[in-house]
Design a protein around this motif. Sequence first.
Motif, short mmCIF file in Angstrom:
data_model
loop_
_atom_site.label_atom_id
_atom_site.label_comp_id
_atom_site.label_asym_id
_atom_site.label_seq_id
_atom_site.Cartn_x
_atom_site.Cartn_y
_atom_site.Cartn_z
N TRP A 191 1.12 -1.21 -0.23
CA TRP A 191 0.02 0.23 0.55
C TRP A 191 0.53 1.64 -0.02
O TRP A 191 1.16 1.94 0.87
N PRO A 192 1.36 1.69 -0.89
CA PRO A 192 2.19 2.79 -1.59
C PRO A 192 2.17 4.49 -0.06
O PRO A 192 3.18 4.66 0.12
N ASN A 193 0.72 4.30 -0.28
CA ASN A 193 0.53 5.66 0.35
C ASN A 193 0.72 5.37 2.26
O ASN A 193 0.18 6.46 2.59
N SER A 194 1.17 4.02 2.70
CA SER A 194 0.93 3.98 4.00
C SER A 194 1.29 4.23 4.48
O SER A 194 2.10 4.29 5.77
N ARG A 195 3.40 4.87 3.74
CA ARG A 195 4.04 5.02 4.26
C ARG A 195 3.72 6.00 5.22
O ARG A 195 4.44 6.67 6.55
N TRP A 196 3.03 7.07 4.91
CA TRP A 196 2.95 9.19 5.58
C TRP A 196 1.66 8.43 6.81
O TRP A 196 1.70 9.88 7.65
N ILE A 197 1.31 6.94 6.79
CA ILE A 197 0.57 7.31 8.35
C ILE A 197 1.09 5.96 9.07
O ILE A 197 1.92 6.37 9.94
N ILE A 198 1.55 4.44 8.79
CA ILE A 198 2.41 3.82 9.63
C ILE A 198 3.91 4.19 9.97
O ILE A 198 3.67 4.00 11.06
N GLY A 199 4.26 4.86 8.88
CA GLY A 199 6.12 5.46 9.32
C GLY A 199 6.15 6.65 10.19
O GLY A 199 7.10 5.68 11.04
N PRO A 200 5.42 7.55 10.36
CA PRO A 200 5.50 8.79 11.62
C PRO A 200 4.99 7.85 12.55
O PRO A 200 5.45 7.83 14.03
N ALA A 201 3.73 6.93 12.48
CA ALA A 201 3.79 6.22 14.26
C ALA A 201 4.93 5.11 14.50
O ALA A 201 4.59 5.17 15.60
N LEU A 202 5.30 5.30 13.56
CA LEU A 202 5.94 3.09 14.23
C LEU A 202 7.32 3.55 14.56
O LEU A 202 8.30 3.83 15.44
N PHE A 203 8.30 5.33 14.44
CA PHE A 203 8.82 5.52 13.97
C PHE A 203 9.41 6.58 14.99
O PHE A 203 10.08 7.27 15.52
N GLY A 204 8.06 7.43 15.53
CA GLY A 204 8.33 8.52 16.67
C GLY A 204 8.05 7.22 17.90
O GLY A 204 8.25 7.44 18.87
N GLY A 205 7.06 6.05 17.55
CA GLY A 205 7.26 5.49 18.91
C GLY A 205 8.59 4.65 19.48
O GLY A 205 9.44 4.36 20.05
N ALA A 206 9.45 4.34 17.97
CA ALA A 206 10.97 4.15 17.84
C ALA A 206 11.81 5.18 19.04
O ALA A 206 12.65 4.68 19.82
N ALA A 207 11.60 6.62 18.28
CA ALA A 207 11.96 7.89 19.34
C ALA A 207 11.54 7.55 20.51
O ALA A 207 12.12 8.16 21.73
N LEU A 208 11.02 8.14 21.18
CA LEU A 208 9.72 7.73 22.80
C LEU A 208 11.03 6.25 23.25
O LEU A 208 11.31 6.25 24.20
N THR A 209 11.07 5.40 22.36
CA THR A 209 11.78 4.57 23.22
C THR A 209 13.58 4.97 23.37
O THR A 209 13.89 4.41 24.95
N GLY A 210 13.59 5.03 22.70
CA GLY A 210 14.95 5.92 22.99
C GLY A 210 15.44 7.00 23.67
O GLY A 210 15.90 6.08 24.79
N ILE A 211 14.54 7.46 23.87
CA ILE A 211 14.24 8.70 25.12
C ILE A 211 13.99 7.63 26.45
O ILE A 211 15.11 8.57 27.67
N SER A 212 13.27 6.96 26.41
CA SER A 212 12.94 6.34 27.15
C SER A 212 14.17 5.42 27.93
O SER A 212 14.36 5.41 29.69
N ARG A 213 15.42 4.91 27.06
CA ARG A 213 16.20 4.24 27.26
C ARG A 213 17.26 5.28 28.55
O ARG A 213 17.58 5.68 29.40
#
Length: 266
Positions: free
Chosen positions: A178-200
Amino acid sequence: MNRQIALFVTLLAYGQSARAQDPRPLFTPADGLLAGGVVAATLLARSLDDRAADRLQDSSTQANAKLHALAMFVRTTAAPGALVIGVTMYGAGRLAGNDRMAQLGLHGTEALLVGELAGGVIKGVVGRQRPYVKPRDSKSYALFRGLKGDEFRSFPSGHSVAAFAAAAAVTSETAGWWPNSRWIIGPALFGGAALTGISRMYDNRHWATDVIVGAGIGTFAGLKVVRFNGSHSGNRLDRWLLAGSIIPNGDGSHAIRWSVMPVIAR
């Protein structure tokens, strides 16, 4: 040790797999840009390691119960959560006959394992002291000291590797469907990943530069695993675990005809 053996078997199967060849190279100039960006960000953040640690360990910041709860949630979701989710998706996809779910779970798990192997090797070799060790010293490195104990395995952040590997793999894999999904899935997942780094960092387990490098390794692992599987769809792991038949595309590459039970390639 069992985990390291599993990681080695995964990489060994990768190395023996290439039945199909894709005209696109596995490594591209964009990879150099990603690596250069990670190096630049790490150098820029180097001076912030001590200040960020001091700020996040401030008594008022540490007294916030909601921040503690959030930190626990995101770090658990990253590890072991991401591995559990990946394996569960793969198993559920195979049982339900949902080929895309099984593929996403398998390739996401592979990205986690590849990233963790790379990060684990670096941790052991670099031997960086964790922030909680007294006296605190962000410049404390010693060759192979990471093999002596967890307090000297700060660089890079393993949770960041896991979170960003999962984010990159899922975003890249689903974008092919689903080519257009990257603009929804990407920010959500990478945002969560960034929070993980900050939590550490909030948990006083990692320096800022540990998180940045971990994010780079994880992202690279996720992207390369998906690219590899997309251009080598006849690889041994996919044939074993996704039980698909290999179909020539007519351009020198192959695609997999997915099935729950093994089928014979025509």
